[in-house]
Enzyme design. Structure first.
Site, mmCIF file in Angstrom:
data_model
loop_
_atom_site.group_PDB
_atom_site.id
_atom_site.type_symbol
_atom_site.label_atom_id
_atom_site.label_comp_id
_atom_site.label_asym_id
_atom_site.label_seq_id
_atom_site.Cartn_x
_atom_site.Cartn_y
_atom_site.Cartn_z
ATOM 1 C CG ASP A 203 -2.043 0.983 1.152
ATOM 2 O OD1 ASP A 203 -2.039 1.814 0.227
ATOM 3 O OD2 ASP A 203 -2.940 0.924 2.010
ATOM 4 C CG ASP B 106 -3.822 3.732 -2.975
ATOM 5 O OD1 ASP B 106 -4.678 2.879 -3.281
ATOM 6 O OD2 ASP B 106 -3.962 4.528 -2.030
ATOM 7 C CD GLU B 107 -5.668 -1.134 -1.031
ATOM 8 O OE1 GLU B 107 -5.396 -2.066 -0.243
ATOM 9 O OE2 GLU B 107 -6.554 -0.290 -0.814
#
EC number: 2.7.7.7
Length: 390
Positions: A10, A105-106
């Protein structure tokens, strides 16, 4: 048999971190991405410095301004964030082909058996974090465990800019003292309900009889019981291709300005059409969504006579749908959206319509220019009107 290892990666405060990587003067300052505080909108991301003031994603921008008047407010650049996301995913794919993105984003990585390549999974995580920092100038946190749910919780414990590995067999002990709010899938409403029953920790949740929990949470109970005990057999898998593409926008002030609405509809139509062409697909259905000032929402859709991917065809269809609603409804509009679905491959044409061929050539030229210089580098007369109407 190898012990299963799953990694959850993350990026820390992603939108803010991208802005800070490009503007070093913003580092160590309370930064909020989402727009100007006087506009109607919400916080998209907040730096860790801003979070100390109680600011969080989804909070109204005006509320964030009241909590932290000295914060730096930034509009945000989603095209830039997507570019960083693509680089991030490319870095991860260099470490494992078993990659499941979860937003920009992860992502999850299946890394079972990868110890032989990196010495240990912990060393592998450290290499990933160092490479992300070196190439993107932003930090990442990583959780490692036997399953997706425990790995994600481990990531939360590792933030910011850290890593946390839960040894095999110690999942239940790791989870037991943690507050139930940390469990993915437990929202505010479920958290309140569970705590009203005296269930405050994951250890307590794991020990609740299934029959009792099912009375209160229904079919969701078995998953939560297993997850609280560290049991989650879901595989890491690439997501299926989206079955629809849509864009929508909420206006700063409710409006009945038809010129503005038509221009905004044109912009949204061009955005989804460009995405459709990038996928090499065509759509058979166009849909619009209108939310009025009183929050009443209406949707309408049209099945096309032939599949298309052109800016003009999608826009004209959406415009007719929009006018069909607004011609008979005088309420002000709060939100406008347009979507396309029912995809297929490019249609083979026995006879090529010269007018349609010219439009397809124009769309292809626009795509090339916008891909190189940004979507706003070239505009139609219709969308150019937005400059005078904002």
């Amino acid at each position: 048999m190898a012990i299963r290892r799953v990694m959850h990666v993350d990026l820390d405060a992603f939108f803010v971190s991208v802005e800070q990587s490009l503007r070093p003067e913003l580092k160590s300052k309370p930064v909020i991405v989402g727009g100007k505080p006087e506009r109607r909108g919400v916080v998209a991301a907040a730096s860790y410095e801003a979070r100390k003031f109680g600011i969080h994603s989804g909070m109204p921008l005006l509320s964030a301004k009241h909590l932290c008047p000295q914060a730096v407010f930034i509009e945000g650049n989603h095209r830039l964030y997507r570019e960083y996301s693509e680089k991030f995913m490319q870095i991860l794919s260099d470490f494992s082909p078993f990659l499941e993105p979860m937003g920009l984003d992860e992502a999850y990585l299946e890394v079972t058996g990868f110890e032989s390549l990196h010495g240990s999974i912990g060393e592998m995580a450290l290499k990933i974090r160092r490479r992300i920092t070196a190439e993107l100038s932003i930090n990442a946190s990583i959780g490692i465990a036997n399953s997706k749910v425990v790995a994600k919780i481990a990531t939360e414990r590792a933030k910011p800019n850290g890593q946390c590995e839960v040894p095999a067999g110690e999942e239940a002990a790791f989870l037991a003292p943690l507050d139930i709010s940390i469990m993915p899938g437990i929202g505010k409403k479920t958290e309140y309900h569970l705590k009203s029953l005296g269930i405050n920790t994951l250890g307590r949740l794991a020990g609740i009889p299934a029959t009792f929990l099912k009375i209160h949470l229904g079919t969701y109970a078995p998953y939560l019981l297993n997850a609280a005990a560290g049991i989650d057999n879901r595989p890491v898998e690439m997501p299926a291709e989206a079955k629809s593409i849509s864009r929508e926008t909420t206006f700063e002030t409710d409006t009945r300005n038809h010129t503005f609405l038509e221009a905004k509809l044109g912009y949204l139509s061009e955005k989804i059409a460009a995405t459709l062409r990038k996928r090499g697909k065509q759509a058979r259905v166009v849909q619009i969504k209108i939310r009025f000032a009183d929050f009443t929402t209406l949707t309408r859709q049209k099945h096309l006579n032939h599949p298309c991917s052109g800016n003009q065809e999608i826009f004209q269809t959406a415009l007719k749908l929009m006018n069909g609603i607004l011609d008979s409804d005088r309420r002000s509009v709060r939100l406008l959206g347009v979507g396309i679905s029912d995809f297929c491959g490019p249609e083979k044409q026995l006879e090529i319509d010269p007018a349609r061929a010219r439009l397809e050539k124009l769309d292809a030229s626009l795509d090339k220019i916008r891909q190189k210089y940004g979507f706003g580098s070239v505009q139609t007369g219709r969308t150019y009107k937005l400059k005078d109407l904002f």
